[in-house]
Design a protein around this motif. Sequence first.
Motif, PDB file in Angstrom:
ATOM      1  N   ARG A  30       2.827 -31.449 -21.548  1.00  0.00           N
ATOM      2  CA  ARG A  30       1.708 -30.700 -22.136  1.00  0.00           C
ATOM      3  C   ARG A  30       0.497 -30.673 -21.214  1.00  0.00           C
ATOM      4  N   SER A  31       0.281 -31.743 -20.479  1.00  0.00           N
ATOM      5  CA  SER A  31      -0.839 -31.671 -19.544  1.00  0.00           C
ATOM      6  C   SER A  31      -0.577 -32.559 -18.347  1.00  0.00           C
ATOM      7  N   ARG A  41      -4.228 -27.391 -13.578  1.00  0.00           N
ATOM      8  CA  ARG A  41      -4.258 -25.941 -13.797  1.00  0.00           C
ATOM      9  C   ARG A  41      -2.870 -25.382 -14.096  1.00  0.00           C
ATOM     10  N   LEU A  42      -1.832 -26.143 -13.692  1.00  0.00           N
ATOM     11  CA  LEU A  42      -0.474 -25.671 -13.998  1.00  0.00           C
ATOM     12  C   LEU A  42      -0.165 -25.750 -15.493  1.00  0.00           C
ATOM     13  N   THR A  43      -0.860 -26.645 -16.176  1.00  0.00           N
ATOM     14  CA  THR A  43      -0.578 -26.796 -17.611  1.00  0.00           C
ATOM     15  C   THR A  43      -1.744 -26.313 -18.474  1.00  0.00           C
ATOM     16  N   ARG A  44      -2.673 -25.594 -17.843  1.00  0.00           N
ATOM     17  CA  ARG A  44      -3.824 -25.109 -18.616  1.00  0.00           C
ATOM     18  C   ARG A  44      -3.381 -24.111 -19.685  1.00  0.00           C
ATOM     19  N   LEU A  45      -2.468 -23.225 -19.323  1.00  0.00           N
ATOM     20  CA  LEU A  45      -2.101 -22.132 -20.227  1.00  0.00           C
ATOM     21  C   LEU A  45      -0.735 -22.297 -20.865  1.00  0.00           C
ATOM     22  N   ARG A  46       0.077 -23.168 -20.322  1.00  0.00           N
ATOM     23  CA  ARG A  46       1.433 -23.273 -20.863  1.00  0.00           C
ATOM     24  C   ARG A  46       2.002 -24.674 -20.648  1.00  0.00           C
ATOM     25  N   ASP A  47       3.021 -25.005 -21.430  1.00  0.00           N
ATOM     26  CA  ASP A  47       3.741 -26.256 -21.207  1.00  0.00           C
ATOM     27  C   ASP A  47       4.667 -26.074 -20.010  1.00  0.00           C
TER      28      ASP A  47
END
Lengths: 719, 249
Positions: free
Chosen positions: A435-436, A443-449
Amino acid sequence: MSRCETWFEANVRRALGDDALRGAVATAATAKIAARAAAVAGVRDFEALRDLATGIKQHTVDHLDRYVTRFIERVEALGGKVHVVATPADANECIVRIARDNNLTLCAKVKSMTTEETGLAAALEAAGVRMVETDLGEFIVQIDHDRPSHIVTPIIHKNRKTIARAFARKLGVEYTEDPQALTTHARRYLRDVFRRCDLGISGVNFAVAETGAICICTNEGNGRLSTTRPRVHIALMGREKVVPRTADLAVFLKVLARSSTGQPITVYTSLIHGPRRPADPDGPEQLHVVILDGGRRRIESGEYRDVLRCIRCGACLNACPVYRRIGGHAYENVYPGPIGKLLAPLLNDPEHYADLPQASSLCGRCLEVCPVRIDIPDMLVRLRRDQVDRKTAPWGRRIAFRLASEMLSRPWSYQFGQKLARACSGLGADGDWIRSLPGPFSRLTRLRDLPRPAARPFRQVWQEEEAMPTERAGVRAQSDSVERTGISRRPCVDRAHEESDIDSRIGRSTESRPSPLPRVDPAVVRQTAPDDDLVSVFCARAGDLGLHVTQSSTDALARDVAALVHDVATGADAGAGKVVIEPSLVCRRELERSLAGSMEMLDPHAGDQVMFSAHVGVTGVYAAVAETGSLVCVSGPELWRGLSLIPPVHVAVVWQEQIVPDLIDLFTTCLPTGLPANLTLISGPSKTADIEGILITGVHGPGNVHVVVVRESRKDPRP
Amino acid sequence: MVDVALFVTCLTDTFAPRVGVAVVRVLRHFGCRVRFPVGQTCCGQPAYNNGFHREAAAMGRRMIDVFEGCDYVVTPSGSCASMVVHHTPHLLAGDRAYADRARQLAARTWEFGAFITDVLKIDLSSITADPAEPVTYHYGCHLRGLQSADQASRCVGELGGVVYRPLEQMDECCGFGGAFSSLFPNISNAMVSDKLDAIERTGASVVICNEAGCAMTVEGTARRRGMNVTFKHIAEVLAESLGLMDDVP
């Protein structure tokens, strides 16, 4: 984020925050792509046409000096003046000088991306020449101090509210959001410009080396008015606009409008062969053709020269998932969208436009719709390679990719990487998903899992799998017939032509390849069958385009035309009851007798302004084209260009033997000997869809075109 | 018997081993002899797409060496197939030792779905689809030039008894695009969001997506949104429909 936002990223952020913009662009682009698909499906073998268009353009680009030289010779032989200029600034200077030398003060301008490229508007203004954009979209851009955001539909980003406000503010008209009313306001305003202008500036869609013709394709009629009314016509073109032969136009006209707007052909297609002849009653006295290099020669000699095949149809913009979401302004270049991602860095400073080649998912939709098969994704990758090779790509990216490539190149380091990733991903994991991520990876997990690397990658599972018995069930493939060697691949969708000859694609642009000029085979190009009844085909196609078609006979012709003119000329407000008849029309005398009393007949010899006061223009035609439903009108002695253009209603008489099957027949066997200064195909009423894609007819040319077809041979040939 | 070498791809290997298993089992079920050359790593596509062509060429040579001598190379990814078929031969065109071999490998390499329908010529209607719930299909962009969206979606639409709900704008990119999605996350996300909206409108509960990259992106965003859809590779669907995956959850 530690890094500064680039200008492009800032534009993207703003554009994505503008829901109205995204909605407008996506809706319009989706509609255009659907229209394109429908138009393409209506052609017998569109892929063959694309192949021809590609081959012809590639050959021309590979031999551009030869064809440009021939074109220049032909234009000059026709009495035109050619100016070859190196830079955009030179082009502007040249045009301003022509204006000054001839004391020209009011310019009616046709939409042209090349004039946008040179920034001509500012140069003319600085020189004291008033320039008015006459394409509805460009006119709106001009009065609203905006910029075009699409190369074909410049105000794709604007809705009627912003247009209505601009009209109320700049033209002083009452506020209205009705596209028809807005168009009428623009028409009135621009009619006055067309009456008084002494300079017309246009671009060029195609320049024919064989004849010196410049071909201009428009829908509204402003292109014709701007090249008919003023004393001087200046056409500005990039040098790659040349095509070898008139016959090539049959191919390009078939693909251009279909790719661009989904029309079978633009409403007006004009071939201009030099300035007006001494005996012509109207048309410009001077024709200047300005041929711009502007960075094209540099492209010609390098590996990106395929990009010069572009015919500026805009299909790649409409198809592009990125363009649809950020609109054209974000690219800060005259040419936005996929083709702009190539042209911007190639024609300008590549470092300034470094983001553009990166801002693509390489989805390939642009290539799929390009009528001249420019492999845009491939070239974007090459531009990325150039950034790497020039070491202008960000150092972080270069190190990351080099390291990753090293790691992925050996099984042991590859497996080590897998294990490392699995171990690290345990930190932010929630089951199989992350998730983060911490720090720089957040930034890779800012918008998606993100998925978690599997505990056991496939290569570990494989060992157990390999031990299993081979055949688990009785079903056997029917594959004995499969060829085991060679390519048994079915023809590919889009790259088929390239894959079939993979060598020719390799290093296509770096080697000098003799590309032959493909023959334009009428059998491939022609859309009609030999046993088609041409009158029926013509009537059907013309009807599809919105022409009002009726049939008549030699005996009834004058009576039928008179009744038609009577119907259309009364009841209208301006110019009601005023008719101009082409003096050479076969049934003119009888027609005049029938109309006498109820109508006022104006004499076209009485001067240019007659056309502006008439409501109906009645003409014959030089020919008609069955496949496109087009009327063909030419200029010449006693043949006014304005007659079929300026009055709001045009009535044309067509005899059956004037109907030719296809454009290819018109351009190969039916062109008049001794080329007329102007040959125009009329394929429908004047129209626009610039305001929110809503179709409005009667913008600058006639909104009503009536065709009376006589299914007999002409008894009384024209003088 | 058809000899097949599996090119599993680095993403499937690392993130979706179950897809690899499904591919192996389906191919074996249809009578192929499957082997897995263990020296394989990455086809070089990320390096190629981002302009690192020297690195991509090196990986391309490795691919050629590893897969030398196989009748067919089958891969669960259209994107990696496209790299081998379209790009590696161009990258290595000037390399005397590898240019011909690159073309030969290109001719032997197939994306899994196309291999099933075009080479093995399996009659999919004879297989009863599991799941029974409605499914939809995501067309990976890099199948362009290998199979059109219509051709590729046949793999799903022709399954026996399938409830197939085609996506609107099926051939529009999902927003992954490799490095694109991390360089321009906002544009990418706008694209993914529209794709998810389209998936929602179909009412399908299973999305068949044959690209590991697309699946990671779209499924990852779907999870963030809290959407209740499952993503599967067509190989998984076929293997499950054929009852080959009961021991692999």
